[in-house]
Scaffold this motif. Structure first.
Motif, PDB file in Angstrom:
ATOM      1  N   UNK A 145     -21.621  66.970  -2.397  1.00 21.14           N
ATOM      2  CA  UNK A 145     -20.311  67.529  -2.825  1.00 21.14           C
ATOM      3  C   UNK A 145     -20.358  68.104  -4.246  1.00 21.14           C
ATOM      4  N   UNK A 146     -20.305  69.691  -4.149  1.00 22.92           N
ATOM      5  CA  UNK A 146     -20.832  70.307  -5.525  1.00 22.92           C
ATOM      6  C   UNK A 146     -19.542  70.051  -6.503  1.00 22.92           C
ATOM      7  N   UNK A 147     -18.439  70.142  -6.016  1.00 19.53           N
ATOM      8  CA  UNK A 147     -17.303  70.306  -6.984  1.00 19.53           C
ATOM      9  C   UNK A 147     -16.850  68.713  -7.543  1.00 19.53           C
ATOM     10  N   UNK A 148     -17.004  67.863  -6.655  1.00 14.34           N
ATOM     11  CA  UNK A 148     -16.942  66.317  -6.926  1.00 14.34           C
ATOM     12  C   UNK A 148     -17.978  65.536  -6.821  1.00 14.34           C
ATOM     13  N   UNK A 149     -19.044  65.717  -7.758  1.00 15.83           N
ATOM     14  CA  UNK A 149     -20.273  64.886  -7.452  1.00 15.83           C
ATOM     15  C   UNK A 149     -19.820  63.447  -7.693  1.00 15.83           C
ATOM     16  N   UNK A 150     -20.658  62.679  -7.143  1.00 19.74           N
ATOM     17  CA  UNK A 150     -20.330  61.436  -6.842  1.00 19.74           C
ATOM     18  C   UNK A 150     -20.571  60.587  -8.220  1.00 19.74           C
ATOM     19  N   UNK A 151     -19.592  59.625  -8.563  1.00 18.32           N
ATOM     20  CA  UNK A 151     -19.572  59.037  -9.897  1.00 18.32           C
ATOM     21  C   UNK A 151     -18.957  59.512 -11.008  1.00 18.32           C
ATOM     22  N   UNK A 152     -18.718  60.909 -10.866  1.00 20.00           N
ATOM     23  CA  UNK A 152     -18.151  61.611 -12.174  1.00 20.00           C
ATOM     24  C   UNK A 152     -16.840  61.932 -11.860  1.00 20.00           C
ATOM     25  N   UNK A 153     -16.133  62.220 -12.964  1.00 22.39           N
ATOM     26  CA  UNK A 153     -15.052  62.719 -13.326  1.00 22.39           C
ATOM     27  C   UNK A 153     -14.740  63.756 -14.360  1.00 22.39           C
ATOM     28  N   UNK A 154     -13.869  64.823 -14.076  1.00 21.33           N
ATOM     29  CA  UNK A 154     -13.828  65.799 -15.103  1.00 21.33           C
ATOM     30  C   UNK A 154     -13.541  65.575 -16.413  1.00 21.33           C
ATOM     31  N   UNK A 155     -12.569  64.492 -16.610  1.00 17.28           N
ATOM     32  CA  UNK A 155     -12.184  64.303 -18.040  1.00 17.28           C
ATOM     33  C   UNK A 155     -12.564  62.546 -17.870  1.00 17.28           C
ATOM     34  N   UNK A 156     -13.514  62.283 -19.051  1.00 21.45           N
ATOM     35  CA  UNK A 156     -14.011  60.818 -19.348  1.00 21.45           C
ATOM     36  C   UNK A 156     -12.959  60.445 -20.375  1.00 21.45           C
ATOM     37  N   UNK A 157     -11.929  59.668 -20.099  1.00 18.20           N
ATOM     38  CA  UNK A 157     -10.954  59.060 -20.946  1.00 18.20           C
ATOM     39  C   UNK A 157     -11.227  57.905 -21.287  1.00 18.20           C
ATOM     40  N   UNK A 158     -12.287  57.209 -20.754  1.00 23.52           N
ATOM     41  CA  UNK A 158     -12.944  55.597 -21.378  1.00 23.52           C
ATOM     42  C   UNK A 158     -14.211  55.870 -21.976  1.00 23.52           C
ATOM     43  N   UNK A 159     -14.340  55.172 -23.017  1.00 26.41           N
ATOM     44  CA  UNK A 159     -15.700  54.986 -23.434  1.00 26.41           C
ATOM     45  C   UNK A 159     -16.786  54.371 -22.628  1.00 26.41           C
TER      46      UNK A 159
END
Ligand code: M6R
Length: 608
Positions: free
Chosen positions: A594-608
């Motif tokens: 899934x190119x645009x939404x790769x597993x385990x990731x998010x566009x904006x990482x708002x947690x540390x």
């Protein structure tokens, strides 16, 4: 980036406009608004935030008119707010305008219009347009729009409504996209095709400086001398989903292709031939800069990789010591921060938790902070002392591409800005780099025309389990970014190494067929890099090289090579990263990820 729409026909305009805007929200969602002509008046509803807010408002205050324009905003000039939302009007509310783009000379125009008695209520560049149209209106809307646009510099796609000509929309584009949808007894304008696809598949794809007059009689296209343009209708055959990606299969590929424009936009009005760099949004004075004894660049992920390049470039040009750090490490390592520290945080989203925390730490110690971010009004932009926006436009794919290259551009701009203030390098050198920067957009477009060799490489290597990316100097920083890109969207394990470091351990991993991507764009390190390539070749590696044109000597050493156009080595990272982005994209496709939404990731990482 913003989205504009317009409708004229037998239906109620408001639902058509809202639906169109919903298809354009990917272009920005800082605010939304529509203007509709109804009962002989222009009615406007607009508000900050997503389109849903506007939809709620319109439920209570329904518009029934059948001609209107609409806008969804990605804020550039003026923070996201109700007053800065489009449509913008003249003082009497008889002219309404929606706009996508940037009016670069808006300050000059605003000053002039103010001296003519016009009053401004927003902080936007766009607001000059309804006033200009008002100024030039002498009974013909098209004439007034043509005259207004002749005054405007920059990029624009605009739609204009006039109370006195209630059966007409006039629109025009220059350097911002605009299409015209042609239906049965109805017509549309939009920034992108999906906004009209529910009503028509017949569209005109406008070119720059083409004016559109939509009326009950149909659509007419004219040039600036009002000569009619005979243009072929384009029949859309893609489905709506593909069209939202502008015809590309994925947002990532679209964003990779948007890089030449993103580079140009980020440079616009900052680097101007023959002029010193002026950064409205950075107020650091020469005296304050003299006090700075250390710069920290702090960021995460891809933004950190841009920071690694920033360190080299700033040290080389501004002659100030720079440390670059990963935000999640920086914040917990008791860094030495004083009032003499200048911190640069880099963040596409401007919301990354660790980066924001590092910024706050620096502020607490009274350091000065410059934010480099792509999102207007984001947390880092609000909390930093100064902001340098990257004008990449909304980046939707999780894997950052166009934001990264604009972050690199921001690093060059800051380095040159500091160097000019400090007079730390010769003016001729600064001029050479500025000229090189101004040509980079075209060079990037050339790299994008050379995809076949990358596709072939992807076909060859997509089943690999491990790979290496090697480089020296700035190439090493690009190798880091290439390796991250591959990992995040194709799930292939890869390592990036400084060419000279390999023999201190990792070379033990090289065996027959190990794939190595070797970057060799840095002139002064070229011979050394060739030696490092030979070291891995001798041990059986398959080596794909990335070099600058004219360095074809590398062909003797590597298995395959792709050349990037010749530019100053300091600017090469902007070009050499593109083949690496494309490689990770094609490998990911080949593997069915899934190119645009790769597993385990998010566009904006708002947690540390
Ligand atoms: O929004 P930011 O630039 O602060 O994000 C930083 C990283 O999370 C981001 O660059 C991440 O590494 C991307 N997925 C890389 O493609």
């Amino acid at each position: 980036m913003c989205g504009i729409v317009g409708y004229l026909g037998p239906r109620k305009a408001s639902p058509v406009l809202l639906e169109g805007l919903s298809k354009l929200e990917y272009r920005g969602y800082d605010s939304a608004g529509i203007a509709v002509i109804e009962d002989g008046k222009i009615k406007v509803e607009k508000c900050k935030g997503r389109l849903a807010n506007l939809q709620e408002k319109l439920k209570k205050n329904e518009f029934t008119g059948s001609i209107g324009i609409g806008h969804t905003r990605w804020a550039t000039h003026g923070e996201p707010s109700n007053k800065n939302s489009h449509p913008h009007t003249n003082e009497s509310g008889t002219i309404a305008v929606v706009h996508n783009g940037i009016i670069e000379n808006y300050i000059v125009l605003r000053d002039w219009l103010t001296s003519e008695g016009y009053k401004f209520v927003s902080d936007t560049d766009t607001e000059v347009i309804p006033h200009l149209v008002d100024y030039y209106y002498k009974g013909d809307l098209l004439d007034a729009v043509i005259k207004a646009t002749k005054k405007m510099e920059g990029s624009y796609a605009i739609g204009v409504l006039l109370k006195n000509e209630p059966d007409k929309i006039v629109a025009v584009r220059k350097d911002s996209p605009l299409i015209v949808g042609v239906g049965e007894n109805e017509s549309f304008i939009a920034s992108d095709i999906p906004a009209v696809l529910n009503y028509t598949r017949d569209v005109y794809l406008l070119d720059d400086n083409e004016y559109v007059v939509m009326s009950g009689e149909g659509v007419t296209l004219v040039d600036e001398n009002k000569n009619v343009i005979d243009k072929e209708i384009f029949h859309v055959t893609w489905d709506a989903d593909a069209a939202e990606k502008g015809g590309y299969d994925h947002f990532m590929l679209k964003e990779i292709h948007e890089q030449p424009k993103a580079i140009k936009d980020t440079l616009t009005s900052r680097i101007v031939k023959g002029e010193k760099i002026k950064l409205d949004s950075i107020t650091l004075t020469k005296e304050q800069l003299q006090d700075v004894d250390r710069i920290y660049i702090v960021a995460c992920g891809t933004a950190y990789h841009a920071g690694v390049i920033g360190k080299s470039v700033i040290e080389k040009l501004a002659k100030v010591p720079v440390e670059v750090d990963i935000a999640s490490e920086f914040r917990y390592r008791d860094p030495l921060i004083t009032e003499k520290t200048l911190m640069i945080v880099i963040s596409q989203s401007g919301e990354t938790a660790d980066t924001l925390a590092a910024l706050r730490l620096a502020k607490k110690e009274n350091a000065r902070v410059i934010a480099v971010t792509n999102v207007v009004g984001s947390s880092v932009s609000r909390e930093a002392d100064d902001v340098l926006y990257t004008w990449a436009g909304p980046e939707i794919a999780v894997a950052s591409t166009k934001a990264y290259v604009t972050q690199l551009i921001a690093m060059y701009i800051i380095a040159l800005y500091l160097a000019e203030m400090k007079q730390s390098v010769r003016e001729s050198e600064i001029k050479k780099i500025k000229d090189g920067l101004l040509n980079l957009s075209e060079r990037a477009a050339e790299v994008l025309n050379n995809k076949e060799i990358i596709k072939k490489l992807a076909d060859k290597i997509y089943e690999e389990k491990d790979m290496f990316f090697l480089g020296r100097g700035l190439d090493y920083a690009v190798a880091m970014e290439g390796s991250l890109k591959l990992k995040e969207i194709s799930y292939i394990h890869s390592e990036s190494y400084a060419g000279g470091e390999l023999k201190h351990g990792p070379i033990a991993l090289i065996e027959d067929g190990t794939v190595v991507i070797a970057l060799a764009t840095q002139e002064d390190l070229f011979e050394k890099m060739v030696s490092n390539v030979k070291e891995v070749k001798t041990r059986g590696a398959y080596v794909f090289g990335i070099a600058m044109e004219e360095h074809d000597y590398i062909e003797k050493t590597v298995d395959e090579v792709i050349y990037i156009p010749r530019v100053m080595p300091i600017l090469a990272p902007v070009l050499s990263v593109i083949p690496l982005q494309l490689l990770s994209y094609y490998v990911s496709i080949k593997k069915g990820c899934d190119v645009d939404k790769p597993r385990n990731l998010a566009k904006s990482v708002t947690v540390e």
